[in-house]
Write a protein that holds these residues in place. Structure first.
Motif, short mmCIF file in Angstrom:
data_model
loop_
_atom_site.label_atom_id
_atom_site.label_comp_id
_atom_site.label_asym_id
_atom_site.label_seq_id
_atom_site.Cartn_x
_atom_site.Cartn_y
_atom_site.Cartn_z
N ILE A 58 0.84 -1.19 0.00
CA ILE A 58 0.00 0.00 0.00
C ILE A 58 0.88 1.24 0.00
N PRO A 59 0.80 2.09 -1.02
CA PRO A 59 1.68 3.26 -1.09
C PRO A 59 1.32 4.28 -0.01
N LEU A 105 -7.58 5.09 3.87
CA LEU A 105 -7.14 4.53 5.15
C LEU A 105 -7.60 5.39 6.32
N SER A 106 -7.50 6.70 6.18
CA SER A 106 -7.92 7.57 7.29
C SER A 106 -9.41 7.45 7.55
N SER A 128 1.49 -12.62 -1.29
CA SER A 128 2.04 -11.64 -2.23
C SER A 128 1.66 -10.21 -1.84
N PHE A 129 0.47 -10.01 -1.30
CA PHE A 129 0.03 -8.67 -0.92
C PHE A 129 0.62 -8.22 0.42
N GLY A 130 1.24 -9.14 1.17
CA GLY A 130 1.87 -8.77 2.43
C GLY A 130 0.89 -8.32 3.49
N LEU A 131 -0.32 -8.91 3.49
CA LEU A 131 -1.35 -8.48 4.44
C LEU A 131 -1.85 -9.66 5.27
N ALA A 132 -0.91 -10.46 5.78
CA ALA A 132 -1.30 -11.61 6.60
C ALA A 132 -2.09 -11.18 7.82
N ALA A 133 -1.85 -10.00 8.34
CA ALA A 133 -2.48 -9.55 9.58
C ALA A 133 -3.98 -9.29 9.43
N ILE A 134 -4.46 -9.01 8.21
CA ILE A 134 -5.88 -8.64 8.08
C ILE A 134 -6.76 -9.85 7.83
N GLN A 182 -11.09 -1.92 4.57
CA GLN A 182 -10.46 -0.67 4.13
C GLN A 182 -9.03 -0.92 3.65
N LEU A 183 -8.30 -1.74 4.40
CA LEU A 183 -6.92 -2.05 4.01
C LEU A 183 -6.89 -2.88 2.73
N ALA A 184 -7.82 -3.81 2.60
CA ALA A 184 -7.88 -4.62 1.38
C ALA A 184 -8.18 -3.75 0.17
N LEU A 185 -9.09 -2.83 0.31
CA LEU A 185 -9.44 -1.94 -0.80
C LEU A 185 -8.23 -1.12 -1.22
N ALA A 186 -7.49 -0.62 -0.24
CA ALA A 186 -6.27 0.15 -0.56
C ALA A 186 -5.24 -0.72 -1.26
N ALA A 187 -5.10 -1.97 -0.81
CA ALA A 187 -4.12 -2.88 -1.40
C ALA A 187 -4.48 -3.29 -2.82
#
Length: 413
Positions: A58-59, A69-70, A256-262, A292-297
């Motif tokens: 996520i940039p 994100l906010s 690959s997306f590096g979002l194991a936490a979500i 929200q984080l998934a949408l950003a990713a």
């Protein structure tokens, strides 16, 4: 039967007429829960769980992303989440070249998808799933939780070292699977992990099609593609969905997306199966912050970043494989399997016989974790993985530290 993982207690149980072991279902009492290296080691250089060592994509500089994100904290967190998350599904459908949101299901990690598929397709006690060891351990755990049988058809365990493809080590033995389903019509699901975990080997689309086309099998083929973005172009079984209603492809944002936490998993299939999954899931299974984080990713810029990080990890994988070969004299064997994911699996050899050695491999694993600050995964008890350590590809600094500490551990053990 005692409860797995519960220490014996000297405290009297009250009331005296209650015995919890007589309340719990026998298949649950007998369950050995899924365990990973992180259950024992949580600190150090963590190369055990096949996470994306380069982090999420996520940039941080994009105004649009920052606004998305906010808005998480500005959202009505007192309200339940969107039950459908069609915007996320739309972006996933576009990314994977599927017709629309009716081909996409979202779960709490791939584990929820696995569990739901078993619950909706396989009748407890009377019906079964088929798995292809060595493979992901949660298929067996979920099967036992759901009280369904397991048929095991090993992958090709005798192929050439380091060789992938249709006939190499850890390739699919299609004829064995056909024979198994012909002999047992109670098999309702076939789980294929591609690229495999822990094998790292991609299953060819020709092999997948051979199972899908096999008329005696009346169930669903589930292709688990957690690591597909580390494989070559055209590797994904998603391309087969348009022609096969008996196919379900699982993917995830964890690797690959590096979002194991979500904890966001994905099922991709034709609309009838997606609708049944949707009908069965919990009403609000994906939380608003995760969404929200998934949408950003899944923004265009973030996907481009993800692909660049995958390319970097693939190059690092090739370099690490070459570097591990320099430890051959100390007893590191050639990496086995097709090496199509973000990890390598290497056998640790006996000092004298030069054959894979489980005792030495487990000793090296423990030494690395407890005294060297590097956590990998011992996989020597899996079919065809005698003496093997599975090593996640880390950053360049982590890979260098791994090599240094592995050399030290091998010299000492």
């Amino acid at each position: 039967m005692p409860i797995q993982g519960l220490a014996p207690s000297t405290t009297p149980i009250t009331p005296a007429h209650f015995d919890i072991e007589k309340v719990i279902r026998p298949n649950i009492l007998a369950l050995h829960p899924y365990r990973c290296a992180r259950d024992d080691y949580q600190e150090g250089i963590l190369l055990d769980a096949n996470e994306n060592a380069l982090g999420h994509s996520i940039p941080r500089s994009s105004n649009q992303i920052q606004q998305e994100l906010s808005s998480t904290l500005d959202a009505d967190l007192n309200r339940y989440p969107d039950p459908s998350h069609d915007q996320i599904k739309s972006r996933i459908a576009s990314l994977r070249s599927l017709p629309g949101t009716d081909h996409v299901f979202l779960g709490v990690g791939s584990d929820e998808v696995i569990d739901l598929l078993m619950r909706i397709c396989v009748t407890p006690v009377n019906e079964k799933i088929l798995i292809t060891p060595p493979t992901y351990g949660m298929y067996s755990v979920c099967a036992q939780v759901n009280d369904i049988g397991i048929v095991r058809c090993n992958l090709n365990l005798s192929g050439s070292k380091g060789e992938g493809g249709e006939h190499g080590r850890f390739s699919l033995l299609v004829d064995d699977i056909k024979a198994a389903v012909s002999a047992d019509p109670s098999i309702k699901l076939i789980f294929l992990c591609s690229p495999g975990n822990p094998s790292g080997t991609l299953i060819s689309l020709a092999a997948v099609k051979a199972i899908l086309d096999y008329e005696p099998f009346k169930g669903i083929v589930v292709v688990d593609e957690a690591y597909i973005d580390f494989s070559g172009e055209g590797s994904s079984a998603v391309s087969l969905i348009k022609d096969y209603a008996n196919l379900c492809v699982m993917q995830t944002l964890s690797k690959s997306f590096g979002l194991a936490a979500i904890r966001l998993g994905v099922a991709l299939a034709q609309p009838p199966l997606i609708q049944v999954l949707t009908n069965t899931k919990a009403p609000y299974n994906i939380s608003t912050p995760s969404a929200q984080l998934a949408l950003a990713a899944l923004s265009e810029e973030a996907i481009q970043n993800m692909r660049l990080k995958c390319q970097t990890l693939v190059e690092s994988r090739k370099q690490l494989q070459k570097s591990l070969e320099s430890l051959s004299a100390l007893g590191v064997g050639d990496a086995i399997g097709g090496n199509d994911a973000n990890f390598l699996m290497v056998p640790i050899l006996n000092k004298d016989s030069r054959v894979p050695d489980n005792a030495r491999a487990n000793g090296v694993y423990t030494e690395l974790a407890e005294n060297k600050g590097v956590v990998v995964r011992f996989r020597g008890k899996e079919a065809g993985c005698e003496g093997c350590l599975r090593i996640t590809i880390g950053t360049s600094e982590e890979n260098a530290a791994l090599l240094e500490q592995l050399r030290s551990a091998l010299s000492e053990y």
